[in-house]
Write a protein that holds these residues in place. Structure first.
Motif, PDB file in Angstrom:
ATOM      1  N   ALA A 119      -1.586 110.599  15.611  1.00  0.00           N
ATOM      2  CA  ALA A 119      -0.478 111.276  16.296  1.00  0.00           C
ATOM      3  C   ALA A 119       0.620 110.261  16.585  1.00  0.00           C
ATOM      4  CB  ALA A 119      -0.960 111.921  17.590  1.00  0.00           C
ATOM      5  N   SER A 120       1.772 110.771  16.985  1.00  0.00           N
ATOM      6  CA  SER A 120       2.883 109.894  17.341  1.00  0.00           C
ATOM      7  C   SER A 120       2.536 109.081  18.586  1.00  0.00           C
ATOM      8  CB  SER A 120       4.146 110.728  17.607  1.00  0.00           C
ATOM      9  OG  SER A 120       4.489 111.501  16.477  1.00  0.00           O
ATOM     10  N   SER A 121       3.105 107.897  18.658  1.00  0.00           N
ATOM     11  CA  SER A 121       2.888 107.052  19.832  1.00  0.00           C
ATOM     12  C   SER A 121       3.414 107.736  21.086  1.00  0.00           C
ATOM     13  CB  SER A 121       3.593 105.704  19.661  1.00  0.00           C
ATOM     14  OG  SER A 121       3.049 104.985  18.587  1.00  0.00           O
ATOM     15  N   ALA A 122       2.711 107.557  22.183  1.00  0.00           N
ATOM     16  CA  ALA A 122       3.182 108.049  23.471  1.00  0.00           C
ATOM     17  C   ALA A 122       4.179 107.045  24.033  1.00  0.00           C
ATOM     18  CB  ALA A 122       2.010 108.234  24.428  1.00  0.00           C
ATOM     19  N   VAL A 123       5.305 107.539  24.508  1.00  0.00           N
ATOM     20  CA  VAL A 123       6.366 106.695  25.054  1.00  0.00           C
ATOM     21  C   VAL A 123       6.328 106.802  26.569  1.00  0.00           C
ATOM     22  CG1 VAL A 123       8.835 106.234  25.128  1.00  0.00           C
ATOM     23  CG2 VAL A 123       7.795 107.055  23.008  1.00  0.00           C
ATOM     24  N   ILE A 162      10.443 100.559  27.658  1.00  0.00           N
ATOM     25  CA  ILE A 162       9.422 101.582  27.475  1.00  0.00           C
ATOM     26  C   ILE A 162       8.125 100.867  27.116  1.00  0.00           C
ATOM     27  CG2 ILE A 162      11.050 103.353  26.673  1.00  0.00           C
ATOM     28  CD1 ILE A 162      10.027 102.816  23.806  1.00  0.00           C
ATOM     29  N   GLU A 163       7.034 101.604  27.175  1.00  0.00           N
ATOM     30  CA  GLU A 163       5.761 101.095  26.659  1.00  0.00           C
ATOM     31  C   GLU A 163       5.243 102.096  25.631  1.00  0.00           C
ATOM     32  OE1 GLU A 163       1.190 100.013  28.033  1.00  0.00           O
ATOM     33  OE2 GLU A 163       2.691 100.577  29.546  1.00  0.00           O
ATOM     34  N   LEU A 164       5.079 101.610  24.401  1.00  0.00           N
ATOM     35  CA  LEU A 164       4.537 102.453  23.336  1.00  0.00           C
ATOM     36  C   LEU A 164       3.021 102.327  23.320  1.00  0.00           C
ATOM     37  CD1 LEU A 164       6.979 101.778  20.335  1.00  0.00           C
ATOM     38  CD2 LEU A 164       6.876 103.815  21.786  1.00  0.00           C
ATOM     39  N   ARG A 165       2.348 103.443  23.396  1.00  0.00           N
ATOM     40  CA  ARG A 165       0.887 103.445  23.310  1.00  0.00           C
ATOM     41  C   ARG A 165       0.488 104.231  22.075  1.00  0.00           C
ATOM     42  NH1 ARG A 165      -1.091 104.470  29.604  1.00  0.00           N
ATOM     43  NH2 ARG A 165       0.143 102.778  30.537  1.00  0.00           N
ATOM     44  N   ARG A 166      -0.095 103.525  21.109  1.00  0.00           N
ATOM     45  CA  ARG A 166      -0.467 104.150  19.846  1.00  0.00           C
ATOM     46  C   ARG A 166      -1.592 105.151  20.054  1.00  0.00           C
ATOM     47  NH1 ARG A 166       3.250 100.059  19.833  1.00  0.00           N
ATOM     48  NH2 ARG A 166       4.271  99.997  17.789  1.00  0.00           N
ATOM     49  N   ARG A 167      -1.508 106.247  19.306  1.00  0.00           N
ATOM     50  CA  ARG A 167      -2.544 107.282  19.344  1.00  0.00           C
ATOM     51  C   ARG A 167      -2.983 107.566  17.914  1.00  0.00           C
ATOM     52  NH1 ARG A 167      -0.473 112.468  21.861  1.00  0.00           N
ATOM     53  NH2 ARG A 167       1.326 112.034  20.504  1.00  0.00           N
ATOM     54  N   GLN A 168      -4.264 107.574  17.700  1.00  0.00           N
ATOM     55  CA  GLN A 168      -4.792 107.778  16.355  1.00  0.00           C
ATOM     56  C   GLN A 168      -4.444 109.184  15.861  1.00  0.00           C
ATOM     57  OE1 GLN A 168      -8.962 107.000  16.005  1.00  0.00           O
ATOM     58  NE2 GLN A 168      -9.007 107.201  13.795  1.00  0.00           N
ATOM     59  N   PRO A 226       7.671 112.769  17.964  1.00  0.00           N
ATOM     60  CA  PRO A 226       7.783 111.865  16.816  1.00  0.00           C
ATOM     61  C   PRO A 226       9.216 111.372  16.660  1.00  0.00           C
ATOM     62  CG  PRO A 226       7.624 114.138  16.078  1.00  0.00           C
ATOM     63  CD  PRO A 226       7.392 114.166  17.558  1.00  0.00           C
ATOM     64  N   ALA A 227       9.379 110.288  15.919  1.00  0.00           N
ATOM     65  CA  ALA A 227      10.705 109.684  15.741  1.00  0.00           C
ATOM     66  C   ALA A 227      11.693 110.658  15.123  1.00  0.00           C
ATOM     67  CB  ALA A 227      10.591 108.432  14.869  1.00  0.00           C
TER      68      ALA A 227
END
Length: 269
Positions: free
Chosen positions: A96-100, A88-94, A55-56
């Motif tokens: 949970a924190s985005s996967a980087v 980077i590519e941010l992939r949102r996850r329901q 997480p950030a």
């Protein structure tokens, strides 16, 4: 990180990724973007296509911004910028924190490939694409990543690039700073001054050669990089004597320099 992250491929080439990170859309947040991306490269070690799921707030703690909302916002803004600019590519996850997903440090937008293993496997004609420099682990383990400005970190990388793996003095003119690295004169001066004040580089003067004769009245500054200083010097204890004199080590080298150890620590936060 690859040479292509630091410097242009040619005088007419595009701005190198490092300069783009520092400038961004208008200069704000450059230090955070550079800190964050370099930290990802360090944690990636020799792994291809690394993915981070922190997480950030965890990145904020790692970079010394604490757990306050302002620090977390700085990291979130940097992550969004890095995503837009294909670092980077941010992939949102329901829930949970985005996967980087880390992308190429050459700025191509392709998945990240570690340069060390790559240079051993590609054809000889392609090896120049994977030439790289390695930042000392002390930048993180000794807390320098929190202390140094974006300009200072950038100029440290520039000096590493200019050395090309050799132990030699470096001369860096304003023209080279602009044409090769796309860095302003102000960034160059600020970064070098800060590195010298911390004892991370030594500055000396060398006479200019004028044909068959030396002119003792005309000199230029040359820079000696102290590659061990980031591990030996504590940023909060290092002396700031006159530029040109290395500070004495404030404490022994921190042996805890393995990125995998720091990954475990991050997971425990």
């Amino acid at each position: 990180m690859r040479y292509r992250f630091i410097a242009r491929g040619g005088v007419e080439g595009d701005s190198p990724p490092m300069a783009r990170l520092l400038r961004g859309s208008g200069g704000r947040g450059g230090k955070t973007r550079l800190q964050l991306y370099l930290s990802m490269l360090w944690l990636a070690r020799n792994e291809d296509r690394p993915v981070f799921q922190y997480p950030a707030i965890t990145w904020s703690l790692l970079l010394g911004y604490g757990d306050n909302p302002a620090g977390v916002r700085r990291v979130q803004e940097a992550l969004r910028w890095l995503d837009r600019e294909a670092f980077i590519e941010l992939r949102r996850r329901q829930g949970a924190s985005s996967a980087v997903h880390l992308l190429s440090d050459a700025g191509t937008g392709r998945p990240y490939q570690a340069p060390g293993p790559a240079i051993k496997t590609v054809p000889r004609a392609q090896r120049d694409e994977h030439l790289y420099v390695q930042l000392p682990a002390g930048l993180w383990t000794n807390g320098w990543i929190m202390e140094l400005s974006g300009a200072a970190v950038a100029m440290y990388l520039v000096l590493l690039h200019e050395r090309r793996g050799e132990n030699k003095q470096v001369w860096l003119s304003p023209r080279i700073g602009r044409e090769v690295y796309d860095l302003s004169d102000e960034t160059r001066r600020k970064g070098l001054t800060e590195l010298a004040a911390h004892g991370l580089i030594k500055v000396s003067k060398r006479p200019l050669h004028q044909g068959l004769f030396d002119d003792p009245l005309r000199t230029r500054h040359v820079y000696d990089l102290n590659p061990d200083a980031l591990g030996q010097l504590d940023p909060h204890e290092a002396t700031t004597g006159a530029p040109g004199v290395f500070s004495q080590p404030a404490r022994p080298f921190n042996d805890d320099d393995d990125p995998t150890v720091w990954q475990r620590r991050i997971n425990d936060l």
